[in-house]
Design a protein around this motif. Structure first.
Motif, mmCIF file in Angstrom:
data_model
loop_
_atom_site.group_PDB
_atom_site.id
_atom_site.type_symbol
_atom_site.label_atom_id
_atom_site.label_comp_id
_atom_site.label_asym_id
_atom_site.label_seq_id
_atom_site.Cartn_x
_atom_site.Cartn_y
_atom_site.Cartn_z
ATOM 1 N N SER A 287 0.854 -1.184 0.000
ATOM 2 C CA SER A 287 0.000 0.000 0.000
ATOM 3 C C SER A 287 0.889 1.232 0.000
ATOM 4 N N THR A 288 0.520 2.233 -0.797
ATOM 5 C CA THR A 288 1.284 3.477 -0.867
ATOM 6 C C THR A 288 0.325 4.658 -0.931
ATOM 7 N N SER A 289 0.853 5.835 -0.577
ATOM 8 C CA SER A 289 0.088 7.069 -0.660
ATOM 9 C C SER A 289 1.041 8.204 -0.977
ATOM 10 N N GLY A 290 0.660 9.050 -1.937
ATOM 11 C CA GLY A 290 1.510 10.174 -2.313
ATOM 12 C C GLY A 290 0.800 11.081 -3.296
ATOM 13 N N HIS A 291 1.545 12.023 -3.863
ATOM 14 C CA HIS A 291 1.001 12.987 -4.814
ATOM 15 C C HIS A 291 1.305 12.520 -6.237
ATOM 16 N N LEU A 292 0.269 12.379 -7.046
ATOM 17 C CA LEU A 292 0.427 12.018 -8.449
ATOM 18 C C LEU A 292 0.255 13.269 -9.297
ATOM 19 N N MET A 293 1.285 13.607 -10.053
ATOM 20 C CA MET A 293 1.250 14.781 -10.920
ATOM 21 C C MET A 293 1.451 14.346 -12.369
ATOM 22 N N GLY A 294 0.668 14.915 -13.260
ATOM 23 C CA GLY A 294 0.788 14.620 -14.678
ATOM 24 C C GLY A 294 1.064 15.878 -15.466
ATOM 25 N N LYS A 295 1.892 15.754 -16.484
ATOM 26 C CA LYS A 295 2.220 16.900 -17.331
ATOM 27 C C LYS A 295 2.374 16.416 -18.763
ATOM 28 N N LYS A 296 1.774 17.173 -19.680
ATOM 29 C CA LYS A 296 1.833 16.791 -21.088
ATOM 30 C C LYS A 296 2.815 17.695 -21.821
ATOM 31 N N ASN A 297 3.729 17.066 -22.556
ATOM 32 C CA ASN A 297 4.707 17.793 -23.352
ATOM 33 C C ASN A 297 4.598 17.281 -24.783
ATOM 34 N N GLY A 298 3.937 18.070 -25.625
ATOM 35 C CA GLY A 298 3.662 17.605 -26.974
ATOM 36 C C GLY A 298 2.629 16.499 -26.931
ATOM 37 N N GLU A 299 2.955 15.365 -27.541
ATOM 38 C CA GLU A 299 2.009 14.246 -27.551
ATOM 39 C C GLU A 299 2.285 13.241 -26.439
ATOM 40 N N TYR A 300 3.326 13.470 -25.633
ATOM 41 C CA TYR A 300 3.701 12.518 -24.600
ATOM 42 C C TYR A 300 3.435 13.073 -23.203
ATOM 43 N N TRP A 301 3.071 12.166 -22.313
ATOM 44 C CA TRP A 301 2.804 12.507 -20.927
ATOM 45 C C TRP A 301 3.955 12.037 -20.045
ATOM 46 N N SER A 302 4.123 12.728 -18.932
ATOM 47 C CA SER A 302 4.990 12.239 -17.863
ATOM 48 C C SER A 302 4.198 12.292 -16.566
ATOM 49 N N PHE A 303 4.354 11.243 -15.760
ATOM 50 C CA PHE A 303 3.628 11.133 -14.498
ATOM 51 C C PHE A 303 4.644 11.000 -13.365
ATOM 52 N N THR A 304 4.466 11.804 -12.338
ATOM 53 C CA THR A 304 5.369 11.776 -11.184
ATOM 54 C C THR A 304 4.585 11.399 -9.933
ATOM 55 N N TYR A 305 5.036 10.355 -9.271
ATOM 56 C CA TYR A 305 4.461 9.938 -7.984
ATOM 57 C C TYR A 305 5.407 10.489 -6.921
ATOM 58 N N ARG A 306 5.062 11.638 -6.364
ATOM 59 C CA ARG A 306 5.992 12.408 -5.532
ATOM 60 C C ARG A 306 5.742 12.174 -4.044
ATOM 61 N N ASP A 307 6.854 12.058 -3.314
ATOM 62 C CA ASP A 307 6.825 11.963 -1.843
ATOM 63 C C ASP A 307 5.859 10.879 -1.362
ATOM 64 N N PHE A 308 5.878 9.724 -2.020
ATOM 65 C CA PHE A 308 4.989 8.650 -1.584
ATOM 66 C C PHE A 308 5.617 7.895 -0.414
ATOM 67 N N LYS A 309 4.746 7.322 0.386
ATOM 68 C CA LYS A 309 5.157 6.473 1.502
ATOM 69 C C LYS A 309 4.260 5.245 1.502
ATOM 70 N N GLY A 310 4.797 4.139 1.986
ATOM 71 C CA GLY A 310 3.968 2.942 1.989
ATOM 72 C C GLY A 310 4.656 1.763 2.627
ATOM 73 N N LYS A 311 4.024 0.600 2.477
ATOM 74 C CA LYS A 311 4.517 -0.645 3.049
ATOM 75 C C LYS A 311 4.445 -1.739 1.987
#
Length: 702
Positions: A287-311
């Motif tokens: 199980s994890t919990s954190g901030h999911l951020m998405g950003k589109k650059n042209g036709e491609y996406w990047s997703f960042t799972y930031r400062d997550f914590k879990g077990k």
């Protein structure tokens, strides 16, 4: 100042024209234009378009969507009932791409003169949308190509109520259905924060994994400001994974980014492959919990799972990971850390079972009877799914063995189906082990290689349960290089080529241990009665050559003030057999000494250890024969007066600290192993200048 008569006349005419236009809009039967509009839109888009209900135009003020003086200026508002747009013939999601019970839109008149259609407010009642993207790149929402359009369309505000959506995306294996219903009595926006206005349910499949869930979302998309946010809250089960999202989508005009709080969990991290395309090992529940951020650059996406914590099982994890889409294959980068890592939680990756009650329980293939090395296969079929570069650090490593591990650091890289851990470094027995590991999965059979450097391993910490060794001091330093082929640890070691060297340059060792090794019974009893002492250890040097999985002991010498111990033999990693002789020689007179070579032989699972019977029988027979003359004479064969010469420690250590060579394992059908791969090296220890002794303190493995 009086207004001239011509100006009054012009004003009256203009006012009259406005009144006429307004009366025209109010009295004209707009349904007369439906056939023309339907035909024109169908010809332009290449799709069948139809307004089957009433078409009407009215003037209204848009105080909710306009600002400044425009709030008080009436704008035409077009409403159309029962609107339909067809899908292309190849579509599998249904004959209609979109339909709505009612479509309403307000627009500005003057921009139309510049072929700029500004829709200040667009409202959809009971929309039903079904769109699709194919593997060949076609999609159902791209209309007939008529060249660049002279018209520009700008939608500033979009609102909708209950409706349905189906979205099929073949390239990513998604078939999603959503049904939305308006939330009755939803509050009005406050302080720029939009409330939830829609409740929705989800079902479908993603990479053959079933989707089910639901949530809430805003009912109005304000598309005039890049700082506008759209609220969303959702929970869903995707296969065996559970995901929860809550937050806002920023800049809904292009859906160019979002920031959400995400909770992610499931029965095993291996199940995330269907969801993310990231290959992970079988694990206990996570199980994890954190901030999911998405950003589109042209036709491609990047997703960042930031400062997550879990077990993961009993292990904790945390960090930041970024998953970026690329033209070739995705890239996963980031940092992951653990304060306490339980090796069993990594499951089959390290050849360990995760325990009963977990999804991965029992998935590790057990070796055949009489075998000990892990035979579980590495699955390389999905290694080409992405590239990766992830740094990992672990403070404390929990395992079942007595020697604890700590402060693990490594960078895991995957590129072109080649997995490397460079370097993999961790603390062990008061020292540190640094290695470079490379697994090449481009062929069906893995090519594996490893260079290892051990520095500063404390002798007493290597034997934590052996009381006689707890007062010993000294450090073990070593280097190794191995290469092998195979899809399991057993296969890799069974075909391995290389060298393993180790030295101890100074220290002490238990006198009792040395006496016992030489079977000096009287001295061992004396030490146990009157107390053990430490004897000075001049050196230990070991050198092993590995060929086709057989490790031959080329050199092993232990030199102390009390004795010299040599060892010869081999350890066969392919057959999992060993045959090693240990020959101790004392440096002084010993009474009741059964001094004889020791052996360790047999299989890894059932080794036999003891003294050679022949020399013991010879000594015993001589003692019995002399006892017939006089009982005292029986002690003569048991007295050792031989003195072993001192070892040239400088020469032995110099030989054992040469850079290990690594020969690649031969491929099937090869006549002989390939030539030595001398492109990597382990840093040699620095000389101390004292009797040729070496005192390595650090290692660099390349």
């Amino acid at each position: 100042m009086k207004t001239s008569k011509p100006v009054k006349i012009a004003g009256a005419i203009l006012l009259g024209l406005v009144v006429i236009v307004i009366l025209f809009f109010l009295l004209f039967d707009w349904n007369m234009l439906r056939p023309y509009i339907n035909r024109k839109v169908s010809e332009t888009t290449g799709r069948e378009f139809a307004i089957r209900g009433d078409l009407d135009v009215k003037f209204q003020r848009n105080q909710d969507s306009e600002e400044g003086w425009r709030r008080w200026v009436p704008h035409p508002r077009v409403s159309a009932e029962d609107v339909h747009m067809s899908n292309p013939d190849w579509s599998t999601v249904g004959p209609e791409m979109a339909s709505a019970q009612r479509v309403e839109g307000a627009f500005r008149i003057l921009p139309l003169l510049g072929k700029n259609a500004i829709l200040t407010d667009l409202r959809l009642v009971a929309p039903n949308v079904a769109v699709e993207r194919r593997k060949d790149g076609r999609n159902s929402w791209t209309f007939k190509d008529n060249g660049p359009s002279e018209w520009k369309v700008d939608i500033q505000r979009l609102s909708f109520n209950s409706g349905q959506l189906r979205y099929v995306d073949e390239p990513i294996g998604l078939d999603l259905r959503a049904q939305a219903k308006s939330i009755e009595g939803a509050p009005a926006p406050r302080d720029g924060v939009q409330p939830y206005g829609l409740a929705f349910t989800l079902d479908g499949t993603y990479n053959k994994a079933k989707i089910s869930g639901g949530g809430r979302a805003g009912a109005v998309l304000s598309l005039t400001d890049e700082h506008t946010t759209f609220p969303i809250e959702a929970k869903a089960d995707i296969g065996d994974n559970k995901i929860g999202l809550q937050g806002t989508i920023r800049d809904p005009r292009s859906i160019a980014g979002f920031e959400l709080q995400m909770q992610l969990g499931g029965a095993s991290m291996a199940d995330l492959y269907a969801l993310t395309g990231v290959l992970l090992p079988e694990t206990p529940p996570y199980s994890t919990s954190g901030h999911l951020m998405g950003k589109k650059n042209g036709e491609y996406w990047s997703f960042t799972y930031r400062d997550f914590k879990g077990k993961v099982g009993a292990s904790d994890i945390g960090g930041t990971l970024t998953y970026a889409q690329r033209a070739t294959r995705p890239l996963l980068i980031g940092n992951v850390a653990s304060q306490q890592l339980r090796l069993a939680d990594l499951g089959p990756t390290v050849g360990a079972d995760t325990g009963t009650g977990t999804k991965a329980a029992g998935k590790v293939k057990a070796p055949a009877e009489g075998k000990a090395l892990p035979v579980d296969q590495f699955n390389t079929e999905k290694w080409g799914a992405l590239d990766a570069e992830v740094k990992f650090s672990g403070k404390r490593i929990v395992r079942t063995h007595d020697i604890p591990l700590s402060d693990i650091e490594t960078t895991i890289r995957m590129k072109d189906k080649v997995l490397t851990l460079t370097p993999l470094s961790f603390g062990m027995a008061g020292g540190r082990i640094t290695s470079n590991i490379r697994l090449d999965g481009t062929d069906k059979t893995l090519d594996a290689s490893a260079r290892i450097a051990a520095r500063g391993l404390k002798i007493r910490e290597l034997f934590p349960k052996l009381q006689s060794m707890q007062a010993s001091f000294g450090e073990v330093n070593g280097d190794g290089a191995l290469a092998g082929r195979g899809n399991s640890v057993a296969a890799m070691l069974g075909t391995s080529q290389g060298e393993l060297n180790a030295v101890v340059t100074e220290g002490t060792v238990s006198r009792f241990i040395l006496e016992l090794a030489g079977l000096n019974v009287a001295n061992a009893v004396f030490v146990k009665i009157f107390g053990d002492k430490q004897t000075l250890l001049h050196c230990v040097a070991a050198q092993t050559t590995v060929r086709n999985g057989r490790a031959n002991i080329d050199r092993f010498v232990l030199d102390s003030e009390e004795a010299v111990v040599n060892a010869t033999g081999y350890v066969d990693l392919a057959k999992e057999q060993l045959d090693v002789d240990v020959r101790p020689r004392t440096k002084g007179t010993r009474v009741l000494s059964l001094r004889t070579p020791l052996y360790a032989r047999g299989s890894f699972t059932d080794p036999k250890v003891g003294p050679h019977v022949g020399p013991l029988a010879l000594k015993g027979g001589a003692a019995v024969a002399l006892a017939a003359v006089t009982p005292v004479a029986a002690l003569i064969p048991l007295i050792n007066v031989d003195r072993a010469p001192d070892t040239n420690c400088g020469a032995e250590i110099a030989a054992a600290t040469k850079k290990p060579s690594m020969k690649p394992a031969p491929k099937v059908g090869d006549a002989a192993p390939a030539s030595t791969a001398g492109k990597t090296n382990a840093a040699a220890p620095a000389k101390s200048g004292n009797k040729g002794e070496l005192h390595p303190k650090a290692a660099t493995v390349q």
